[in-house]
Write an enzyme that holds these catalytic residues in place. Structure first.
Site, PDB file in Angstrom:
ATOM      1  N   SER A 327       0.762  -0.859   0.229  1.00  0.00           N
ATOM      2  CA  SER A 327       0.431  -0.331  -0.036  1.00  0.00           C
ATOM      3  C   SER A 327       1.006   1.458   0.279  1.00  0.00           C
ATOM      4  O   SER A 327       0.553   2.701  -0.006  1.00  0.00           O
ATOM      5  CB  SER A 327      -1.262  -0.257   1.736  1.00  0.00           C
ATOM      6  OG  SER A 327      -2.044  -1.228   1.660  1.00  0.00           O
ATOM      7  N   HIS A 370     -15.041   0.652   2.735  1.00  0.00           N
ATOM      8  CA  HIS A 370     -14.930   1.466   3.755  1.00  0.00           C
ATOM      9  C   HIS A 370     -16.305   2.302   3.186  1.00  0.00           C
ATOM     10  O   HIS A 370     -15.920   3.601   4.088  1.00  0.00           O
ATOM     11  CB  HIS A 370     -13.525   2.532   3.201  1.00  0.00           C
ATOM     12  CG  HIS A 370     -12.564   1.628   3.660  1.00  0.00           C
ATOM     13  ND1 HIS A 370     -11.838   0.203   3.238  1.00  0.00           N
ATOM     14  CD2 HIS A 370     -11.527   1.571   4.363  1.00  0.00           C
ATOM     15  CE1 HIS A 370     -10.757   0.031   3.412  1.00  0.00           C
ATOM     16  NE2 HIS A 370     -10.652   0.425   4.514  1.00  0.00           N
ATOM     17  N   CYS A 383      -7.672   2.141   1.424  1.00  0.00           N
ATOM     18  CA  CYS A 383      -8.789   1.198   0.822  1.00  0.00           C
ATOM     19  C   CYS A 383      -8.225   0.875  -0.157  1.00  0.00           C
ATOM     20  O   CYS A 383      -7.406   1.814  -0.894  1.00  0.00           O
ATOM     21  CB  CYS A 383      -9.661   2.105   0.639  1.00  0.00           C
ATOM     22  SG  CYS A 383     -11.495   1.278  -0.401  1.00  0.00           S
TER      23      CYS A 383
END
Lengths: 639, 379
Positions: A327, A370, A383
């Site tokens: 991420s 989310h 997310c």
């Protein structure tokens, strides 16, 4: 029997004739000998004189003393320490066995080395000194010196050998030196003669190898007169060599020590970059090894322990290993989207917990989803679906281009060994390397730093530094060489919209400082020191199982990058904990601790930590202080 | 064989003989030996031990021997020639015998104060015998085949014994010396033509024998010949010696590198620097001037012998003096050729200069014979 006078006359006549013929021949031959002497001693004298000089004069090289390596504050990292050895000359020793027996009562002699020395002694000329004990202590040397009368032919000798006083701390950066091997010689077309000096050491890996030419210096030479069996009779003249160049690194040895201690026994790595000139303040890989062992020639047993360790102590993980960035890649995607103008920071996407692309379903790490998220929330809470959508809109080419602008996909220019370029995939790459066309799913995977994307911890730090500064800052490892500062690698503006950068930085700030941020637990609370970060978790396996339920080797890599302070960025930090699990849990605390240590230039006050952590941090600080003291006392007793 | 043919009355008697010695020859011999002492002192690194001092003692001993031999009338020595020859041959056999029993290739007999090499003795006694033989043999018969064959046998017998030691150098000297003695004595040219032809054939055969079952020389002897023909073929093995010897010689230049300054000998690059290769030390340290000076001393000794022989009307004395001069010549000519790369290394010492007792003592005795012939010549 009496000869007749006629006979006598005949005899005298004949003898005179033959005697004169023979005498003439003898004189003629003597003349030839004289001519030969003239030819050799007058006509050819110069050639023979030259040959005689070549016979008697040998040129011996004097090894230059190697340049030292310092940290940014002048702390010695690699030095030339006196190394003591005991040599023995067979012809002076007389009874070799007796002398060895007496010597062994004073000094502990290694059985193998002794046997090797004895065979060498038998084979070589009796006047050559043979090393019977290498790297002995000063105490041993003094004992030998005091007992010299009982030890004929035994001489304590002192030479210079590379020594790394910090032992394991800088092993992966600075590397080590070792004796020149046949392979080293084969690398050069015309190896310098100095490389053939017995026991001469050259850099094998790391800075020692990359700056070998500067560190080595120039050999001196002495001309000596030798006799037919090679014994040196006297020195005719000598020219001293030039010592190698000293090198000052950008590293901060205190911070480097701290990083190493903080990484502990994890298979992990940590890079700290200064944001002004791009200086690498610390670049630690854990576990490490003692380069001094390699200098003296590591034993097979020691080496196999290092080689067989599944935490790979020999690997320089900060530059040599490339991981899926997970991420932490999302900032790149976000910037690519913003810079291309396709999306704005306020655009939202709906995350139901997964996204169908074609026939495949891509999950968000949060199964429940989310809901509606904008850019800041997507980074803050990491997310995934937001980025799946983003990748579909922006396309892999723009993302790849942004990744390259931020330093991924090319090997960082640092003088370390085996620096990887990582990988920024695009359509052209996949066609070329894999022979397959780019699939939409590849873009989706890449958007969250999975799939083909690879980057090293150093590249992660560079990326973070560039986001934090907006400049194409590059890593600088060497600060001064030969007293001359190397150019700053602070870089120039990348020409990105400052607003876009600010939005991404703000989102990273939220990661660490917003209650809902993934790195909130590892925040810094002291005013003006707040950090902005991003966690990453790079998958090692495909199936969805909890990390605690699988063996260590199959757990996810934990990543975290950050810069700090948020308002006035001074440093960027990147941490990777191999198989550590989630980035926010396993890596972020290390980032926070290292960041504080770097910003405070030493042990930070407990007030910088969230109150919940303070007692734990206090214990940790005390433990490090204790370990540090132990290490120092060990080092001083070893020296 | 009787001394009656000498005009005894004209021969000096008693101590007056000393006045009739060929004194220039004594001085020349001493000068050459002095060069030897100097060089032995130099190669020992400026020390009388281990070589110069014993060599000086032996020279004094040799000088005494020379005087003693010189005082004895030459006709006595002529009568002793056969005995001397037989004793020498027997000694060669003894050496061979002891060699077979114990110590391998033993070339000497230990006399306590020195080691006697019978092969050295042989060189002189053979000259004595041949001189006596041709003195005894009526001149008319000199070239008759049977009377030619006898001396050939007398030459080949000791040569064969020496060859088995094995000592190729001495064997060659014996053959050449003996052959030339026959030449001086007046044996017909044709014989020598035949011998040279046969000798060439023999040499060719020796080379052909290499590597076959009937190989006639030892491998090391062949290798020495190879090395002589091309020293660079084996620069670190056998060729090393001759190469280093030539370097020592050549690097001397005109005037040499100075006494005890020769690097080749001082640093041990020069092999056998106190025996066979001592001339190279001289040439290195005293250069062309020193080397030629020694050569001139040798030639003067030779010339003195030839003059003495030609003045002497006694056949035995003439032949003996020429023969000893010849032997002396062969010594220094072969040694110098060898160390200058003109001949294979066969192990012949430089007369009166190289360290070694037998050669020096035997040569001094030989010059005693020359002196005796000189003193007792018919007047």
């Amino acid at each position: 029997m009496r000869r007749t006078p006629r006979d006598s006359a005949e005899s005298v006549r004949k003898i005179s004739r033959r005697g004169l013929i023979l005498g003439g021949a003898q004189l003629g031959f003597a003349g030839i000998l004289g001519l030969r002497m003239r030819f050799m001693q007058v006509d050819q004298a110069d050639e023979f004189r030259l040959l005689a000089e070549e016979n008697r004069i040998n040129i011996r090289l004097i090894p230059p003393s190697r340049g030292q390596i310092f940290d940014r504050n002048g702390v010695v990292i690699a030095e030339n320490a006196p190394s003591y050895r005991i040599t023995m000359v067979r012809e002076d020793a007389g009874n070799v066995e007796d002398v060895i027996a007496r010597l062994s009562t004073l000094v502990e002699l290694d059985e193998d080395e002794l046997n090797r020395a004895l065979t060498e002694m038998d084979r070589s000329a009796p006047f050559l000194p043979i090393t019977v004990a290498d790297r002995v202590s000063w105490e041993d040397i003094s004992r030998v010196a005091v007992n010299a009368p009982a030890l004929p032919g035994v001489t304590p000798e002192v030479g210079l050998s590379r020594f790394y006083p910090h032992h394991e701390t800088f092993a992966h950066v600075v590397g080590y030196v070792g004796p020149v091997s046949e392979r080293d010689l084969a690398r050069y077309e015309d190896p310098e003669p100095v490389l053939r000096i017995p026991r001469f050491q050259i850099g094998k890996v790391g800075v020692e190898a990359k700056y070998e030419e500067q560190l080595r210096g120039d050999a001196g030479a002495k001309r000596v007169e030798v006799n037919a069996v090679g014994r040196v009779m006297r020195e005719l003249d000598r020219r001293e060599g030039d010592a190698g160049t000293d090198i000052q690194l950008t590293l901060d040895s205190g911070l480097q020590e701290y990083c190493k201690a903080r990484l502990g026994q994890e298979s992990a790595s940590c890079v700290v970059m200064d944001l002004e000139h791009g200086d690498i303040l610390a670049i630690a890989s854990s576990p490490s090894y003692d380069p001094n062992k390699f200098v003296r020639g590591i034993s097979v047993a020691d080496y196999s322990v290092l080689r067989d360790n599944n935490h790979r102590p020999l690997a320089s993980k900060t530059v040599q290993d490339a991981y899926p960035p997970g991420s932490t890649f999302k900032m790149i995607c976000a910037l690519a989207a913003l810079e291309s103008g396709i999306m704005s920071a306020d655009d939202t996407a709906y995350c139901p917990g997964h996204l169908e692309v074609g026939s495949r379903r891509f999950h968000c790490w949060k199964r429940a989803g989310h809901g509606w998220v904008n850019l800041e929330e997507s980074i803050r809470e990491s997310c995934d679906v937001y980025y799946y959508e983003l990748a579909l809109k922006v396309g892999i080419e723009r993302i790849a281009e942004m990744a390259r602008r931020l330093g991924l996909g090319e090997a960082p220019d640092v003088p370390m060994s085996a620096v990887t370029a990582g990988l920024v995939p695009d359509k052209e790459w996949k066609l070329r390397e894999r022979g397959a066309s780019w699939l939409i799913g590849d873009s989706v995977n890449a958007s969250i730093g999975q799939g083909f994307v690879l980057s090293s911890p150093l590249q992660q730090a560079i990326m973070t530094a560039r986001i934090a500064t907006g400049r194409n800052i590059g890593p600088r490892l060497v600060k001064r060489i030969d007293g001359v500062d190397t150019p700053s690698r602070g870089g120039e503006s990348m020409g990105m919209n400052e607003n876009h950068l600010r939005q991404v930085r703000k989102a990273m700030h939220a990661v660490s400082n917003n209650r809902r941020g993934t790195g909130y637990r590892s925040r810094i609370v002291s005013e003006g020191y707040e950090m902005a970060g991003k966690s990453g978790t790079s998958q090692v396996r495909n199936q969805v199982v909890r990390n605690e339920d699988v063996p260590w080797e199959q757990r996810d890599h934990a990543l975290f990058v950050n810069f700090a302070p948020y308002n006035n960025p001074r440093i960027a930090v990147s941490v990777v904990v191999e198989h550590g699990g989630g980035g926010s849990a396993a890596a972020a605390p290390i980032n926070r601790d290292v960041t504080l240590q770097a910003l405070y230039g030493g042990t930070p006050p407990l007030e910088a930590y969230p109150s919940a952590d303070r007692s734990r941090i206090k214990a940790q600080q005390e433990r490090f202080a204790r370990e540090r003291e132990e290490r120092l006392s060990n080092a001083s007793s070893r020296a | 064989m009787s001394y009656l043919e000498y005009t005894v009355k004209t021969v000096p008697a008693g101590f007056r003989k000393v006045l009739y010695l060929n004194w220039p020859l004594v001085i020349l011999l001493t000068a050459v030996a002095g060069v030897g002492f100097l060089m032995l002192y130099s190669v020992a690194g400026g020390s009388f031990s281990p070589w110069a001092e014993p060599q000086m003692k032996r020279y004094v001993l040799g000088l005494i021997a020379m005087f003693v031999v010189a005082m004895v009338p030459i006709w006595f020595w002529r009568n002793m020639a056969v005995v001397a020859y037989i004793v020498s041959v027997l000694l060669l056999v003894v050496v061979e015998f002891f060699g077979a029993v114990g110590m391998g290739a033993q070339r000497w007999i230990d006399l306590g104060f020195m080691r006697l090499q019978p092969s050295e003795l042989m060189k002189v006694t053979m000259v004595m015998l041949l001189a006596a033989y041709y003195d005894w043999l009526p001149i008319k018969k000199t070239s008759r085949p049977l009377w030619v064959l006898l001396p050939v046998v007398l030459i080949l017998l000791p040569t064969g014994l020496v060859l088995t030691q094995p000592d190729l150098g001495t064997a060659l000297l014996l053959i050449i010396g003996g052959g030339l003695m026959m030449f001086i004595a007046g044996v017909h040219w044709a014989y020598f033509g035949m011998v040279i032809a046969a000798g060439s054939g023999f040499v060719a055969m020796v080379f052909r024998s290499r590597g076959t079952d009937w190989q006639m020389l030892k491998d090391y002897q062949f290798r020495r010949i190879d090395t002589f023909l091309d020293p660079s073929s084996d620069p670190l093995g056998a060729g090393y010696h001759i190469t280093q010897a030539k370097i020592a010689m050549g690097s001397g230049g005109w005037t040499g590198r100075g006494f005890m300054q020769g690097t080749q000998s001082r640093l041990n690059f020069l092999p056998e620097k106190h025996t066979d290769f001592i001339f190279n030390t001289l040439a290195e340290e005293f250069g062309f001037v020193g080397a030629v000076s020694l050569l001139i001393l040798y030639v003067l000794i030779l010339v003195f012998c030839i003059f003495s022989a030609l003045q002497n009307r006694d056949r035995f004395s003439s032949l003996l003096t020429l023969g000893i001069g010849l032997t002396f010549f062969l010594f220094f000519a072969v040694n110098m050729s060898m160390v200058m790369g003109l001949a294979p290394v066969v192990g012949v010492p430089l007369p009166l200069v190289s360290y070694g007792g037998s050669a020096m003592l035997v040569l001094m005795v030989a010059f005693g014979l020359v002196q005796s012939a000189h003193i007792h010549r018919p007047r």
